[in-house]
Design a protein around this motif. Structure first.
Motif, PDB file in Angstrom:
ATOM      1  N   ARG A 201     -11.306  -6.266   7.840  1.00  4.31           N
ATOM      2  CA  ARG A 201     -10.715  -6.538   6.943  1.00  4.31           C
ATOM      3  C   ARG A 201     -10.369  -8.486   6.978  1.00  4.31           C
ATOM      4  O   ARG A 201     -10.217  -9.181   6.264  1.00  4.31           O
ATOM      5  CB  ARG A 201      -9.359  -6.169   7.204  1.00  4.31           C
ATOM      6  N   GLY A 221     -16.562   1.794   1.927  1.00  2.00           N
ATOM      7  CA  GLY A 221     -16.621   0.732   1.225  1.00  2.00           C
ATOM      8  C   GLY A 221     -16.243  -0.311   2.072  1.00  2.00           C
ATOM      9  O   GLY A 221     -16.582  -1.683   0.678  1.00  2.00           O
TER      10      GLY A 221
ATOM     11  N   GLU B 276      -1.104   0.067   0.296  1.00  2.00           N
ATOM     12  CA  GLU B 276      -1.936  -0.095   1.475  1.00  2.00           C
ATOM     13  C   GLU B 276      -2.311   2.084   1.181  1.00  2.00           C
ATOM     14  O   GLU B 276      -3.468   2.455   1.234  1.00  2.00           O
ATOM     15  CB  GLU B 276      -1.887   0.043   2.877  1.00  2.00           C
ATOM     16  N   ASN B 280      -7.689   1.339  -2.150  1.00  2.00           N
ATOM     17  CA  ASN B 280      -8.848   1.110  -1.032  1.00  2.00           C
ATOM     18  C   ASN B 280      -8.989   0.017  -0.905  1.00  2.00           C
ATOM     19  O   ASN B 280      -8.929  -1.056  -2.180  1.00  2.00           O
ATOM     20  CB  ASN B 280     -10.182   2.124  -1.525  1.00  2.00           C
ATOM     21  N   PRO B 281      -8.775  -0.685   0.030  1.00  2.00           N
ATOM     22  CA  PRO B 281      -8.900  -1.728   1.140  1.00  2.00           C
ATOM     23  C   PRO B 281     -10.026  -2.914   0.295  1.00  2.00           C
ATOM     24  O   PRO B 281      -9.940  -4.640   0.809  1.00  2.00           O
ATOM     25  CB  PRO B 281      -8.898  -2.094   2.343  1.00  2.00           C
ATOM     26  N   TYR B 282     -10.951  -2.225   1.075  1.00  2.00           N
ATOM     27  CA  TYR B 282     -12.276  -2.637   0.311  1.00  2.00           C
ATOM     28  C   TYR B 282     -12.978  -3.690  -1.403  1.00  2.00           C
ATOM     29  O   TYR B 282     -13.183  -3.960  -1.406  1.00  2.00           O
ATOM     30  CB  TYR B 282     -13.424  -2.175   1.105  1.00  2.00           C
ATOM     31  N   THR B 283     -12.470  -2.043  -2.066  1.00  2.00           N
ATOM     32  CA  THR B 283     -13.327  -1.652  -3.381  1.00  2.00           C
ATOM     33  C   THR B 283     -11.987  -2.419  -4.789  1.00  2.00           C
ATOM     34  O   THR B 283     -11.605  -2.499  -5.294  1.00  2.00           O
ATOM     35  CB  THR B 283     -13.804  -0.619  -3.434  1.00  2.00           C
TER      36      THR B 283
END
Lengths: 314, 489
Positions: A201, A221, B276, B280-283
């Motif tokens: 993050r 990802g 959360e 999805n925290p990334y995408t």
């Protein structure tokens, strides 16, 4: 309300009547243990597997406390603290299980099978692509000024892998190395998974952490990359052992052999670890050859110095 | 009116009530010789004390403000329920929610400031519930003050002196709750190495370097008990006592502010959890983590164990309270003896039980947790039946008509008490379901509670799964509040 209580009582009764229970004390990542336990239970459906999972430090503490109280519970020990297993072995508290699985390299089962490596994991350098432009190539590169304030590693009091980092890099470069990392703003997080979350993050840019965990986040990802340092990724011993006090040693050794089965070895690879059995698949995106640095766990004095350096409380 | 059923024997003597204190006595006995060593952690004790004190002041101030807004705005039960909803979300879930919410704005909430924020948001409704009944009857004073030309902040000088006893006793309760709170400092303090005594006792108990983990933890527990002592002397009055005030005014602006606060505090916790758990925290793609969370056996087992323990605790205590109800003195005595088990930090009870029962087969079984829950939650359960409706007159009337003692209670007394018993049941159920202080110290492999599972997931980096389970717990607590709220509380 009475019926509910009866139901609950039956539930507990049901658990204790299952065809044998196996209690596993481990520092394995929860999701990985679960996958293995699930697979094992498909093979032996009646078996109840209880898992106590925490950082190596806490697992070892629990075993010690239970030994002290004369009431040890674990049937299987699996964590990153070879020294503690050696200590147990020297007191005759480990059950020797001969490494008879065909093809299993004998060097992974020292003492004729006192404990067993079932897969390999390395400490490497993890990077957040969004925060780091030029990746390091060697451990010493971590001292570059451009990484100042972006560095982190897990707590060796909690994580066995981190204890190996302190022992190995401290032995190679001296504790001076960590003092200089501290000057460069190295932060100590509690555990590898938490550290990897924060790295993914963007809270950190560079971290000394486990390779399989990074691979798992990358698969989800996360903007992460990993570097196997040219002067050697730290091979962290994480052996499995069956203690002599186990009440179901048969089941325990059966689980141990299951971990070496093609099915379990494939699960390891799928979850980012290097399997130990010849012919097992390699984890996705992992280099074919790794320059390995045999990991040594820091001794108590070294750990104390590290704690003093970073102001860690035990 | 007090003892209509005169001459009925007490169901038991006082001796067993003394035995209830054994865990604390053992803790003191084992802790004292090691107290010197525990004093090395004086900085943590100081940290605990300061955080609890500052937290208490913040909570009281916010609670008082909310009570004033409620009185000005004539806030009714519906809006109150909205406020209480955030009190019914377990504190560690509030902490987690705040953490994720602020994380999404790029702020790291770890450490003292995070703990204080989470405490303030979570416990303000409790202070509100304690202070509004005290503030209501004083409201006319403000009018009198205005007549005499006292306006603005100076009106506080009119209000505070008569309010002081209530403030002190509410402050005592809040202080004890904060001092003993384990969940919030575990979620927001441990990762940043900010310790308070409950989390340090937990860490010591699990320390790989300690030669005597239980003894060291016991000494820390004793230290915690010493810090709690002054607050006990304030004789804090309990929650759950309703008093009525005639709402003197109905200014919608204040009611609106009240509602905005309630929504904000709920939103601050819920936003991060939802984000959360759902994305999805990334995408940024919608990928709910509920299935992944419920695929973790620890979570499923934890939910099962917690549901069973909460059901068992709530039903046993409600039944016990009903059984004791015909003997008001016995009920009051039992409740008084068990008050300590509820008001003192749970860490003390858990460590005391560990010391007392570690050599017995009870140790490392779910039954030890059940025992701890029963001891810890008995006082609020008994209190719920002690206070409120008096049915003695009706029972006496039934006996005059010839019904035997128990039959009179079964036919007349208990049916009237049923709503109260139901209230006690849901209150205890929701408290026990997400209990974490006792569980984290007393659980054994295979007997994890859902609170332990969430902490485990969080410490294992499974943020999304932890958030999902936190939401499930919050929803369950909200449902329990709904069930409870049908009769008010």
């Amino acid at each position: 309300m009475g019926a509910q209580r009866l139901l609950g009582a039956l539930l507990f009764l049901g658990l204790s009547l299952a065809q044998g229970t196996l209690t596993l004390y481990t520092s394995e990542v929860l999701a990985d243990v679960n996958a293995l336990v699930e697979a094992f239970r498909r093979e032996k459906p009646g078996v109840e597997v209880k898992v106590f999972r925490s950082g190596t430090g806490e697992v070892v503490a629990k075993v010690r406390a239970e030994l002290q109280a004369g009431n040890p519970q674990a049937d299987l020990l699996w964590f990153a603290n070879e020294d503690f297993l050696k200590e147990l072995a020297s007191k005759g508290l480990l059950r020797r299980i001969p490494p008879t699985v065909p093809g299993y390299p004998v060097q992974y089962a020292p003492g004729g099978g006192l404990y067993h490596e079932v897969r390999l994991l390395y400490n490497v350098i993890g990077l957040n692509r969004q925060r780091i432009a030029r990746p390091p190539a060697l451990w010493q590169d971590l001292l570059r000024p451009e990484y100042r304030g972006l560095l982190a590693m897990p707590d060796p009091n909690f994580s066995g892998a981190a204890l190996a980092t302190v022992g190995t890099l401290g032995g190679r470069f001296g504790m001076e190395f960590f003092a200089r990392l501290k000057e460069s703003g190295l932060k100590v997080e509690q555990s590898n998974p938490v550290l990897q979350q924060k790295l993914a993050r963007g809270e950190y840019g560079v971290a000394i952490t486990t390779d399989f965990g990074l691979r798992q986040e990358i698969a989800k990802g996360a903007p992460l990359e990993m570097v196997y340092p040219r002067d050697g990724a730290i091979l962290v011993p994480t052996p499995v052992a069956v203690p002599a006090w186990s009440k179901s040693p048969e089941l325990a050794s059966r689980f141990l052999r299951f971990l070496l089965s093609p099915e379990a070895q494939a699960i390891f690879a799928e979850r980012g670890y290097y399997p130990v059995m010849p012919g097992a698949p390699r984890p996705k995106g992992a280099p074919e050859r790794v320059v390995a640095l045999q990991g040594h766990f820091a001794d108590a004095a070294t750990l104390e110095r590290f704690n003093a350096l970073f102001g860690l409380r035990r | 009116m007090k003892r209509v059923a005169r001459g009925e024997p007490l169901p038991w003597g006082l001796l067993p009530l003394g035995a209830l204190l054994l865990p604390f006595l053992v803790l003191v006995a084992q802790g004292i010789p090691r107290l010197g060593g525990a004093l090395a952690a004086w900085d943590v004790a100081l940290n605990s004390l300061l955080l609890a004190l500052v937290g208490t002041l913040l909570v009281l101030a916010l609670g008082l403000l909310l009570a004033a807004l409620a009185l000005w705005g004539g806030v009714g039960r519906g809006l109150e329920a909205l406020l209480f909803l955030s009190f019914y979300i377990p504190p560690f879930v509030t902490g987690m929610g705040l953490l994720f919410t602020l994380q999404s704005f790029g702020v790291a909430l770890y450490g003292a400031k995070g703990i204080l924020l989470a405490w303030t948001l979570h416990y303000a409704p409790m202070a509100y519930a304690l202070l509004r009944p005290a503030l209501g009857p004083l409201w006319p004073l403000l009018r009198a003050a205005r007549v005499h030309g006292v306006v603005g902040v100076r009106r506080l000088r009119v209000l505070l002196p008569p309010l002081l006893p209530s403030l002190l006793s509410a402050g005592g309760l809040v202080y004890l709750a904060l001092l003993g709170n384990f969940g919030v400092p575990a979620v927001l303090g441990l990762p940043a190495r900010v310790y308070v005594l409950p989390t340090l006792a937990y860490a010591r108990l699990n320390s790989p370097l300690s030669p005597d983990p239980i003894g060291e933890a016991a000494a820390l527990g004793l230290l915690l008990g010493l810090l709690a002592l002054p607050a006990l002397l304030l004789r804090p009055r309990p929650l759950l006592e309703a008093a009525s005030e005639g709402p003197p005014s109905r200014k919608p602006l204040y009611a609106l502010l009240f509602a905005l606060y309630a929504l904000l505090s709920l939103g601050l916790a819920a936003w991060g959890l939802l984000r959360e758990a759902l994305f999805n925290p990334y995408t940024g793609a919608l990928e709910p983590a509920f299935a992944a969370a419920l695929a973790l056996p620890l979570v499923v087992k934890g939910l099962g164990n917690s549901a069973f323990l909460a059901l068992a605790t709530a039903s046993l205590l409600a039944l016990l309270a009903l059984a004791l109800r015909p003997f008001p003195q016995a009920l009051a005595r039992a409740r008084q003896a068990l008050d300590l088990h509820h008001t003192l930090p749970g860490t003390l009870l858990a460590l005391g039980l560990t010391l007392l029962l570690a050599p017995t087969p009870l140790y490392a079984t779910p039954w030890l947790l059940l025992l701890a829950y029963l001891l810890n939650f008995a006082s609020p359960a008994f209190r719920a039946l002690e206070a409120g409706l008096r049915v003695e007159a009706q029972v006496a009337a039934a006996r005059v008509h010839g019904l035997p003692f128990w039959r009179a209670w079964l036919r007349v007394g208990y049916p009237l008490l049923l709503p109260q018993a139901r209230g006690a049941f849901f209150l205890i159920f929701s408290l026990a379901l997400s209990e974490i202080t006792l569980s984290s110290l007393l659980y054994a492999p295979g007997a994890e509670t859902v609170g332990v599972a969430v902490l485990g997931a969080l410490n294992g980096g499974l943020y999304r799964e932890a958030a999902a389970v936190g939401l499930i717990l919050a929803a369950l607590s909200g449902l329990a509040l709904l069930a409870l709220g049908r009769r008010g509380w």
